[in-house]
Design an enzyme around this catalytic site. Structure first.
Site, PDB file in Angstrom:
ATOM      1  N   GLY A   1       0.833  -1.206   0.000  1.00 18.77           N
ATOM      2  CA  GLY A   1       0.000   0.000   0.000  1.00 18.77           C
ATOM      3  C   GLY A   1       0.864   1.251   0.000  1.00 18.77           C
ATOM      4  N   THR A   2       0.207   2.369  -0.101  1.00 21.52           N
ATOM      5  CA  THR A   2       0.934   3.642  -0.204  1.00 21.52           C
ATOM      6  C   THR A   2       1.810   3.895   1.012  1.00 21.52           C
ATOM      7  OG1 THR A   2      -0.654   4.610  -1.710  1.00 21.52           O
ATOM      8  CG2 THR A   2       0.561   6.152  -0.329  1.00 21.52           C
TER       9      THR A   2
END
Ligand SMILES: NC(=O)C[C@H](N)C(=O)O
EC number: 3.5.1.1
Length: 163
Positions: A12-13
């Site tokens: 994920g980011t």
């Protein structure tokens, strides 16, 4: 049951870092070990990097692998870092694992950039996982959500409870 908090990272980011040669962000090593060390966090925990994927690229097999890791853990308190776009989808897959407090968190901006919500969200999630009763929760931006009744509002860069 172990008192250690099991932390599973999935990508994920939150874990994105800037690769200058390619002029793009890619998912790097899990950000959370350095973050906890730099913030002097001494809560007993162990970190396992399960995968390095943007959550838009997670498939059913990935979600089952996350579920299997959580279910197999001897810890009763589990933190999962995850991309925000499909965090609630994985949260719904984790539902039904009995007897564990499972808290998911992530970030709208990479932990590696200055104006990131990553440290706040991880700190908040760490508090949540130590205090909430068994169940599956999304802990983001100072709020606790039920993944079954929550959507990500992409334009608003936030999660919203439905109904
Ligand atoms: N903020 C994020 O994590 C978005 C990213 N596309 C993800 O879901 O992995």
């Amino acid at each position: 049951m172990s008192d250690v908090i099991d932390i599973f990272t999935t990508g994920g980011t939150i874990d994105k870092v800037y690769f200058d040669a390619l002029s793009e962000f890619q998912i790097g090593p899990a950000a959370i070990p350095d973050m906890l060390r730099e913030n002097n966090v001494h809560v007993a925990h162990r970190v396992t990097q399960l995968m390095r994927k943007d959550s838009l690229e997670l498939g059913d097999a990935d979600r089952e692998a996350i579920r299997a890791a959580v279910a197999a853990s001897d810890a009763s308190r589990i933190l999962v870092t995850h991309g925000t776009d499909t965090m609630v989808v994985t949260g719904r897959v984790l539902a039904g694992i009995a007897g564990k407090t499972i808290v998911m968190t992530g970030a709208m901006q990479p932990a590696s950039v200055r104006a990131s919500d990553a440290e706040f969200n991880v700190g908040f999630a760490l508090a949540a996982v130590q205090t909430l009763p068994p169940g599956v929760y999304v802990a983001m931006n100072g709020m606790i959500f039920d993944p079954a009744k929550t959507v990500k509002d992409r334009a608003g860069a936030r999660f919203v409870q439905e109904g």
